[in-house]
Enzyme design. Structure first.
Site, PDB file in Angstrom:
ATOM      1  N   THR A   1      33.192  34.783  49.566  1.00  0.00           N
ATOM      2  CA  THR A   1      34.516  34.280  49.199  1.00  0.00           C
ATOM      3  C   THR A   1      35.564  35.197  49.853  1.00  0.00           C
ATOM      4  O   THR A   1      35.232  36.274  50.346  1.00  0.00           O
ATOM      5  CB  THR A   1      34.725  34.297  47.682  1.00  0.00           C
ATOM      6  OG1 THR A   1      34.850  35.648  47.233  1.00  0.00           O
ATOM      7  CG2 THR A   1      33.576  33.611  46.949  1.00  0.00           C
TER       8      THR A   1
ATOM      9  N   TYR B   1      35.052  47.253  36.990  1.00  0.00           N
ATOM     10  CA  TYR B   1      34.605  45.870  37.165  1.00  0.00           C
ATOM     11  C   TYR B   1      33.262  45.671  36.464  1.00  0.00           C
ATOM     12  O   TYR B   1      33.083  44.710  35.700  1.00  0.00           O
ATOM     13  CB  TYR B   1      34.490  45.552  38.656  1.00  0.00           C
ATOM     14  CG  TYR B   1      34.175  44.105  38.955  1.00  0.00           C
ATOM     15  CD1 TYR B   1      35.182  43.151  38.998  1.00  0.00           C
ATOM     16  CD2 TYR B   1      32.869  43.689  39.206  1.00  0.00           C
ATOM     17  CE1 TYR B   1      34.903  41.818  39.285  1.00  0.00           C
ATOM     18  CE2 TYR B   1      32.577  42.368  39.499  1.00  0.00           C
ATOM     19  CZ  TYR B   1      33.591  41.433  39.533  1.00  0.00           C
ATOM     20  OH  TYR B   1      33.309  40.121  39.808  1.00  0.00           O
TER      21      TYR B   1
ATOM     22  N   ASN C   1      37.215  32.501  34.874  1.00  0.00           N
ATOM     23  CA  ASN C   1      36.735  32.974  36.173  1.00  0.00           C
ATOM     24  C   ASN C   1      37.600  34.072  36.780  1.00  0.00           C
ATOM     25  O   ASN C   1      37.096  34.911  37.532  1.00  0.00           O
ATOM     26  CB  ASN C   1      36.661  31.775  37.129  1.00  0.00           C
ATOM     27  CG  ASN C   1      36.439  32.200  38.555  1.00  0.00           C
ATOM     28  OD1 ASN C   1      35.341  32.617  38.929  1.00  0.00           O
ATOM     29  ND2 ASN C   1      37.480  32.114  39.370  1.00  0.00           N
TER      30      ASN C   1
ATOM     31  N   ASP D   1      46.046  29.907  38.588  1.00  0.00           N
ATOM     32  CA  ASP D   1      45.913  31.063  39.458  1.00  0.00           C
ATOM     33  C   ASP D   1      47.242  31.811  39.454  1.00  0.00           C
ATOM     34  O   ASP D   1      48.297  31.190  39.293  1.00  0.00           O
ATOM     35  CB  ASP D   1      45.547  30.633  40.884  1.00  0.00           C
ATOM     36  CG  ASP D   1      44.925  31.757  41.700  1.00  0.00           C
ATOM     37  OD1 ASP D   1      43.681  31.786  41.804  1.00  0.00           O
ATOM     38  OD2 ASP D   1      45.676  32.619  42.201  1.00  0.00           O
TER      39      ASP D   1
ATOM     40  N   ASP E   1      49.133  34.350  35.267  1.00  0.00           N
ATOM     41  CA  ASP E   1      48.539  35.674  35.425  1.00  0.00           C
ATOM     42  C   ASP E   1      47.851  36.014  34.112  1.00  0.00           C
ATOM     43  O   ASP E   1      48.528  36.246  33.105  1.00  0.00           O
ATOM     44  CB  ASP E   1      49.619  36.703  35.756  1.00  0.00           C
ATOM     45  CG  ASP E   1      49.055  38.102  35.992  1.00  0.00           C
ATOM     46  OD1 ASP E   1      47.879  38.355  35.636  1.00  0.00           O
ATOM     47  OD2 ASP E   1      49.797  38.952  36.510  1.00  0.00           O
TER      48      ASP E   1
ATOM     49  N   LYS F   1      32.717  43.249  33.120  1.00  0.00           N
ATOM     50  CA  LYS F   1      31.823  42.091  33.167  1.00  0.00           C
ATOM     51  C   LYS F   1      30.670  42.240  32.173  1.00  0.00           C
ATOM     52  O   LYS F   1      30.218  41.246  31.588  1.00  0.00           O
ATOM     53  CB  LYS F   1      31.286  41.902  34.586  1.00  0.00           C
ATOM     54  CG  LYS F   1      32.361  41.501  35.590  1.00  0.00           C
ATOM     55  CD  LYS F   1      33.009  40.185  35.220  1.00  0.00           C
ATOM     56  CE  LYS F   1      33.955  39.674  36.280  1.00  0.00           C
ATOM     57  NZ  LYS F   1      34.541  38.356  35.925  1.00  0.00           N
TER      58      LYS F   1
END
Length: 201
Positions: free
Chosen positions: A199, A164, A98, A45, A71, A168
């Site tokens: 989340t 986004y 992810n 992460d 990163d 994806k």
């Protein structure tokens, strides 16, 4: 928790699994579940403290894990993390791509630098991670698995989330291409497209 039979069926006991964006949300829960069935987990992460906390939680529960700051928008960071994973756990056998970022703004108002940042992390970053960790799979000669976390909005776009959605959707084609190219090495490439998940993001 999975039963012993489920763990045996999954065949992940002692296998090195790398999860990006694993400091929270879907990534953190994926890391925990992999550890519960016996995998050795690398928690990656960009938030070093978050990665360390998830890894420590896994260790407290009796699993084996390391937390690393990485990163995925910075290739040098990814390759440095990959080197540490191989040194401390062994070659990666499973990669869960992810990590992602999101920018909410209509496309006609979106600055190009914001578009480029999302694409560089969500799409290019997934490729960089694949290059770093699939190379370990190839080197070990035992096959492996790539799991790319896309999104339901890759299939059903949502206004105000253009970069986004595009990143994806492109990830799906990236995965299909990797399926073809890495098949001779017995490396699978698959996509999951979650819907709305509660989340921190």
């Amino acid at each position: 928790r999975p039963s012993a039979a489920a763990s045996d069926w999954l065949g992940l006991q002692g296998r090195v699994c790398v999860v990006t964006g694993a400091g929270s949300g879907i990534g953190a829960e994926t890391a925990r579940e992999l550890a519960r069935v016996g995998a050795w987990v690398a928690v990656l992460d960009r938030n070093n403290a978050a990665a360390a906390e998830v890894a420590m939680e896994i260790q407290r529960d009796g699993g084996r894990a390391i937390g690393l700051c990485a990163d995925i928008g910075e290739p040098d960071s990814v390759f440095a993390a990959a080197q540490r994973v191989e040194q401390e756990l062994g070659p990666c056998r499973v990669l869960v791509n992810n990590a992602a970022i999101r920018h909410r703004e209509p496309l006609m108002e979106l600055p190009l630098d914001a578009w480029n940042r999302v694409i560089s992390v969500n799409l290019t970053g997934a490729l960089v991670c694949t290059k770093a960790f699939a190379a370990q799979m190839i080197g070990a000669g035992q096959g492996g698995s790539l799991i790319h976390v896309a999104s339901l909005i890759a299939h059903f776009p949502q206004g105000g989330s253009g970069p986004y959605c595009a990143s994806k959707a492109a990830m799906i084609t990236l995965s299909r291409t990797l399926t073809i190219e890495l098949a001779p090495h017995r490396i699978r490439s698959n996509v999951v497209s979650p819907g709305q998940i509660r989340t921190p993001a």
